[in-house]
Design an enzyme around this catalytic site. Structure first.
Site, PDB file in Angstrom:
ATOM      1  N   LYS A 138       0.786   4.331  -2.020  1.00 19.61           N
ATOM      2  CA  LYS A 138       0.248   5.722  -2.182  1.00 19.61           C
ATOM      3  C   LYS A 138       1.847   6.303  -3.059  1.00 19.61           C
ATOM      4  O   LYS A 138       2.180   7.514  -3.300  1.00 19.61           O
ATOM      5  CB  LYS A 138       0.300   5.590  -1.555  1.00 19.61           C
ATOM      6  CG  LYS A 138      -1.494   5.041  -0.825  1.00 19.61           C
ATOM      7  CD  LYS A 138      -2.196   5.268  -1.989  1.00 19.61           C
ATOM      8  CE  LYS A 138      -3.833   4.489  -1.366  1.00 19.61           C
ATOM      9  NZ  LYS A 138      -4.522   5.590  -2.558  1.00 19.61           N
ATOM     10  N   TYR A 156       1.413  -1.607   0.223  1.00 24.42           N
ATOM     11  CA  TYR A 156      -0.119   0.354  -0.136  1.00 24.42           C
ATOM     12  C   TYR A 156       0.943   1.039  -0.108  1.00 24.42           C
ATOM     13  O   TYR A 156       0.618   2.065  -0.923  1.00 24.42           O
ATOM     14  CB  TYR A 156      -1.221  -0.237   1.289  1.00 24.42           C
ATOM     15  CG  TYR A 156      -2.344   1.047   1.321  1.00 24.42           C
ATOM     16  CD1 TYR A 156      -3.330   1.470   0.380  1.00 24.42           C
ATOM     17  CD2 TYR A 156      -1.664   2.034   2.271  1.00 24.42           C
ATOM     18  CE1 TYR A 156      -3.779   2.119   0.213  1.00 24.42           C
ATOM     19  CE2 TYR A 156      -2.343   3.164   2.544  1.00 24.42           C
ATOM     20  CZ  TYR A 156      -3.254   2.911   1.533  1.00 24.42           C
ATOM     21  OH  TYR A 156      -4.547   4.018   1.694  1.00 24.42           O
TER      22      TYR A 156
HETATM   23  P1  NAP Z   1     -13.356   2.361   0.884  1.00 18.31           P
HETATM   24  O1  NAP Z   1     -14.147   3.084   1.727  1.00 18.31           O
HETATM   25  O2  NAP Z   1     -13.131   0.480   1.054  1.00 18.31           O
HETATM   26  O3  NAP Z   1     -13.844   2.876  -0.476  1.00 18.31           O
HETATM   27  C1  NAP Z   1     -13.047   2.738  -1.740  1.00 18.31           C
HETATM   28  C2  NAP Z   1     -13.733   2.414  -3.117  1.00 18.31           C
HETATM   29  O4  NAP Z   1     -12.904   2.444  -4.372  1.00 18.31           O
HETATM   30  C3  NAP Z   1     -14.787   1.997  -3.021  1.00 18.31           C
HETATM   31  O5  NAP Z   1     -16.354   2.719  -3.492  1.00 18.31           O
HETATM   32  C4  NAP Z   1     -14.428   1.002  -3.726  1.00 18.31           C
HETATM   33  O6  NAP Z   1     -15.487  -0.046  -4.584  1.00 18.31           O
HETATM   34  C5  NAP Z   1     -13.412   1.307  -4.631  1.00 18.31           C
HETATM   35  N1  NAP Z   1     -12.809   0.824  -5.498  1.00 18.31           N
HETATM   36  C6  NAP Z   1     -11.603  -0.399  -5.173  1.00 18.31           C
HETATM   37  N2  NAP Z   1     -11.192  -1.042  -5.894  1.00 18.31           N
HETATM   38  C7  NAP Z   1     -12.180  -0.956  -7.128  1.00 18.31           C
HETATM   39  C8  NAP Z   1     -11.061  -0.513  -8.525  1.00 18.31           C
HETATM   40  N3  NAP Z   1     -10.054  -1.951  -8.861  1.00 18.31           N
HETATM   41  N4  NAP Z   1     -12.278  -0.327  -9.242  1.00 18.31           N
HETATM   42  C9  NAP Z   1     -13.169   0.787  -9.199  1.00 18.31           C
HETATM   43  N5  NAP Z   1     -12.912   1.288  -7.903  1.00 18.31           N
HETATM   44  C10 NAP Z   1     -12.658   0.174  -7.267  1.00 18.31           C
HETATM   45  O7  NAP Z   1     -11.851   3.436   1.341  1.00 18.31           O
HETATM   46  P2  NAP Z   1     -11.917   4.847   1.714  1.00 18.31           P
HETATM   47  O8  NAP Z   1     -11.154   4.584   3.132  1.00 18.31           O
HETATM   48  O9  NAP Z   1     -12.948   5.609   1.314  1.00 18.31           O
HETATM   49  O10 NAP Z   1     -10.291   5.237   0.511  1.00 18.31           O
HETATM   50  C11 NAP Z   1     -10.592   6.579  -0.992  1.00 18.31           C
HETATM   51  C12 NAP Z   1      -9.472   6.019  -0.898  1.00 18.31           C
HETATM   52  O11 NAP Z   1      -8.816   7.144   0.330  1.00 18.31           O
HETATM   53  C13 NAP Z   1      -8.367   4.856  -1.462  1.00 18.31           C
HETATM   54  O12 NAP Z   1      -7.394   5.614  -2.165  1.00 18.31           O
HETATM   55  C14 NAP Z   1      -7.546   4.942  -0.036  1.00 18.31           C
HETATM   56  O13 NAP Z   1      -6.307   4.707  -0.238  1.00 18.31           O
HETATM   57  C15 NAP Z   1      -7.594   6.484   0.373  1.00 18.31           C
HETATM   58  N6  NAP Z   1      -6.722   6.714   1.904  1.00 18.31           N
HETATM   59  C16 NAP Z   1      -7.925   6.172   2.767  1.00 18.31           C
HETATM   60  C17 NAP Z   1      -7.490   6.106   4.105  1.00 18.31           C
HETATM   61  C18 NAP Z   1      -8.491   5.641   5.809  1.00 18.31           C
HETATM   62  O14 NAP Z   1      -8.099   5.762   6.694  1.00 18.31           O
HETATM   63  N7  NAP Z   1      -9.677   5.497   5.497  1.00 18.31           N
HETATM   64  C19 NAP Z   1      -6.066   7.225   4.751  1.00 18.31           C
HETATM   65  C20 NAP Z   1      -5.195   7.449   3.906  1.00 18.31           C
HETATM   66  C21 NAP Z   1      -5.498   7.256   2.521  1.00 18.31           C
HETATM   67  P3  NAP Z   1     -16.270  -1.382  -4.520  1.00 18.31           P
HETATM   68  O15 NAP Z   1     -17.379  -1.478  -3.596  1.00 18.31           O
HETATM   69  O16 NAP Z   1     -16.488  -2.514  -5.363  1.00 18.31           O
HETATM   70  O17 NAP Z   1     -15.022  -2.275  -3.854  1.00 18.31           O
END
Ligand code: NAP
Length: 244
Positions: free
Chosen positions: A156, A152
């Protein structure tokens, strides 16, 4: 004419909040999702309540041909893409000594190659329009590293290098490219953490709380707006002061 924003992985968490926030700003929204979930219909309704259009397109960002189709469908419907938010992302955490090659590859494929796949297809209409905003969702761990997240963190960190390089390539064409690096945000991605772990994390954050998806969406809204027209190639940290 309304501006058009394409947000990947927008059926929950941060992506969903970005889509709703930009809709409130008057953007027509193209939201991408991989698997249809129960919420999709209500998200579309919530977006349309703002008197904007909403197109939902299924597609896996890790597959180049599906990204070609995704962008084509957005262009067919709206004729342009003003803002692209590369948000789709996954984790597959494991110490390196136990990590399978497939777990490493899958995370790179979705997070980093997925960002390339969508951007590569969306950049042509932006180049023609000589304007556009690309906002890539990175993470604090792409800067700091994190035990159990070699895959990861590498993806990133890769997004940050991609962002800065592309920002240099397209600045003269009126396209701004920036990254947002969230800290710990309460979504389904962090839901799996035990309450004690979350409390421990919050204790060590200067602002003493986990972030909310809205905290990230607010910064994306700023980077999409005219207020950020002199900012490119930057990484904005949205982490409550975690990394300083
Ligand atoms: P999340 O709740 O797990 O949502 C991730 C989203 O990405 C879901 O809608 C998922 O769809 C979609 N996705 C996953 N694989 C995909 C693919 N191959 N093609 C198209 N869509 C796909 O995660 P989140 O926390 O909102 O994270 C969003 C972004 O922020 C990510 O890039 C994550 O790395 C980043 N981020 C999050 C955090 C945190 O603490 N939450 C911190 C730093 C960065 P499905 O439902 O179909 O799987």
């Amino acid at each position: 004419m309304s501006k058009v924003a394409l947000i990947t992985g927008a059926t929950r968490g941060i992506g969903k909040q970005i889509a709703i926030t930009l809709a409130k700003e008057g953007y027509d929204i193209a939201l991408n999702y991989r698997k249809e979930n129960e919420e999709l219909k209500s998200i579309k309704e919530e977006i349309r309540e703002n008197n904007v259009e909403c197109l939902a397109v299924q597609g896996d960002v890790s597959i180049f041909e599906e990204c070609e189709q995704l962008v084509k469908q957005v262009i067919d419907k709206f004729g342009k893409i003003d803002v692209l938010v590369n948000n789709a992302g996954i984790t597959k955490d494991m110490l390196l000594m136990r990590m399978k090659k497939e777990d490493f590859e899958q995370v790179i494929d979705v997070n980093l190659i997925g960002t390339f796949n969508v951007t590569k297809n969306a950049i042509n209409p932006m180049l023609k329009a000589r304007s556009g905003r690309i906002i890539n969702i990175s993470s604090v761990v792409g800067v700091s590293g994190n035990a159990g997240q070699t895959n990861y963190a590498a993806s990133k960190a890769g997004i940050i290098g991609f962002t800065k390089s592309l920002a240099k390539e397209v600045a003269s064409r009126g396209i701004l490219v920036n990254a947002v690096a969230p800290g710990f945000i309460e979504t389904s991605m962090t839901e799996i953490l035990k309450d004690e772990v979350k409390e421990e994390i919050a204790k060590n954050i200067p602002l003493k709380r986990m972030g909310e998806a809205q905290d990230v969406a607010n910064v994306v809204k700023f980077l999409a707006s005219e207020d950020s027209s002199y900012i490119t190639g930057q990484v904005l940290h949205v982490d409550g002061g975690m990394l300083m």
